[in-house]
Scaffold this active site. Sequence first.
Site, PDB file in Angstrom:
ATOM      1  NE  ARG A 173       6.502  -6.916   3.763  1.00 51.47           N
ATOM      2  CZ  ARG A 173       6.793  -5.627   3.863  1.00 51.47           C
ATOM      3  NH1 ARG A 173       8.048  -5.249   4.035  1.00 51.47           N
ATOM      4  NH2 ARG A 173       5.862  -4.706   3.765  1.00 51.47           N
ATOM      5  CG  ASP A 205       5.038  -1.404   4.628  1.00 55.13           C
ATOM      6  OD1 ASP A 205       4.993  -0.172   4.626  1.00 55.13           O
ATOM      7  OD2 ASP A 205       5.928  -2.048   4.053  1.00 55.13           O
ATOM      8  CB  THR A 229      13.760  -0.206   1.064  1.00 59.15           C
ATOM      9  OG1 THR A 229      12.555  -0.241   1.825  1.00 59.15           O
ATOM     10  CG2 THR A 229      13.985  -1.532   0.443  1.00 59.15           C
ATOM     11  CD  GLU A 279       8.014   0.641   5.577  1.00 57.70           C
ATOM     12  OE1 GLU A 279       7.068   1.395   5.282  1.00 57.70           O
ATOM     13  OE2 GLU A 279       8.508  -0.120   4.754  1.00 57.70           O
ATOM     14  CB  SER A 326       6.329  -5.523   0.269  1.00 52.09           C
ATOM     15  OG  SER A 326       7.518  -4.937  -0.215  1.00 52.09           O
ATOM     16  CB  SER A 327       6.016  -1.084  -3.007  1.00 47.21           C
ATOM     17  OG  SER A 327       4.716  -0.674  -2.671  1.00 47.21           O
ATOM     18  N   GLY A 383      12.453   2.838  -1.936  1.00 46.44           N
ATOM     19  CA  GLY A 383      11.590   3.986  -2.189  1.00 46.44           C
ATOM     20  C   GLY A 383      10.146   3.825  -1.790  1.00 46.44           C
ATOM     21  N   GLY A 384       9.796   2.881  -0.898  1.00 45.49           N
ATOM     22  CA  GLY A 384       8.400   2.720  -0.519  1.00 45.49           C
ATOM     23  C   GLY A 384       7.549   2.366  -1.715  1.00 45.49           C
TER      24      GLY A 384
END
EC number: 2.3.2.2
Length: 579
Positions: free
Chosen positions: A109, A438, A398, A418, A463-464, A485-486
Amino acid sequence: MIGVGVAMLAMPGAAVAQLLDPRSQPEAASGYGRHKLATANRHMVSAANARAAEAGREMLRQGGSAIDAAIATQLVLNIVEPQSSGIGGGAFILYWDKAKASLQVYDGRETAPASAQPDRFMKDGKPMPFGEAVRSGLSIGVPGIVRLLEEIHRQHGKLAWAKLFEPAIRLAEEGFEVSPRLNLLLHLEGADSFVPAARRYFFTEDGAPVAVGHLLKNPEFAKTLRAIAAGGSEAFYSGEIAQAIVDAVASAPTAAGGMTLEDLSNYQVKQRAPLCITYRAYEVCGVGAPSSGGIAVAQTLKLIEPFTLGDSPDVALGAPAVHLIAEAQKLAFADRNRYIGDPEFVHVPEGMLDEAYLAERRKLIDPKSAADRPPAGKPPGSERQSFGVDATVERAGTSHISIIDADGNALSMTTTIEGAFGSHNWAAGFLLNNELTDFSLRPVDADGQPAANAVGPGKRPRSSMSPTIVFDAQRNVEAVLGSPGGSRIILYVLKTLIAMIDWRMDAQQAADLLNFGSQGHALELEVGWRAVPLALALRPFGHAILPSLMTSGVHIVGQRNGQLDGAADIRREGAALGD
């Protein structure tokens, strides 16, 4: 009369796109492809672009490992799908080493520079406009992916490092034909949103996006790749490429970002423990903080496990089951939004998956009625640190790569810059991320409590991303999956897992299934006529229906009956390829 929400569900995606919050779907829909379930006997890679999947398969055919294939796939994605991922960004990798029976998490990350402070995105006492923040240097985090790729190759690679760069270098020099999806996304972004160097690459002199079928070459990126192939990650984190990144961050529109050469040279990959739960007869494993994906997926699955959702494809998407899943997701998102941040800076409560805690939270699920936005719970360990209400806006860019190699090793890699085209800033032939948006743009809430996901020097934003590997009772790999997809990544991965485990769908059926879910309040449904019957069936439960494009990019490689099965999401231009 049919409601406005249901009417919107039946509208074409392009029409709905004009009505929705642009932040929710910056990587817009570009139509549906047609994919059949892919099968193979030895190895398989599934990725968001066929050229990238071909590069991965090329490495597997040469005797490479899943790691070798992932590196080649990622580097080609940087060229053919530049809007989604690349060496200017970061990634999470979940890797299964079959011979050692070892599951490992690698955290690549991006990090905030040392100069970053909690008020980084505040202006005159208010958060900056989101688009302004994205395109500024303030949004750009220290990229992690090059050092991540080098580290996993050192531990698990079989082929020579430089060989893995050959497909991408070849493509950058010889060019590739611009796809309809890339052309459409460039059209939607507009030439003026890019810095001059990126504009010259992606647009004509009069501001038109490069045409579909145009042979797009990137000799500048080929030079960068050759340097990294020869010099390893040090060629990226120091010297000419590093200086180009620092200069781009300093000269970005709106505001400089304060990144230094020292920030780049100090970047480190983190190895973390995997996060695993049992669900039905399976073990579902993901990644934990600073990603919220694994925790939210795990909480949701454990919350719904006592309920019956149906056990065949014929009963998939039944309204009672969708209602229960959405109610569990609301509870998981409430905890996610309150408690998850970089574990080296905030205390993430250790009891978020405690059975007694989840049993209490499960009592809030009414099988017959939708709840309004529920508050976060108080899991064991939450008393150790006070958290405020989060104000993070996460964009839906992403990409995802799933691979199983000939030795049975498995890789699930979610990779990102992102939002679509990241920060729109450019260095040494590639786009730079906007990952720092984010973080919560507002560092404290109305009561003065700090957000767990506030900005901090050296901190990794929440993050997701939810790279996932599913094992059967004998700990054989059942499925490798993930999605872009965020914050909706969590919804897409959950839909896919439930489709495969509960509704017994194959990989392609699960990927293609209508997207749905809740992030806390409304029940989001993918637009199109196939959503209308479900929306109508959900009305007695009292859900507020939010029609949305929900452009997932689920990529799956699974194993059934001694055979590999693969799927690529019909909403993108990917492929699952194997031998």
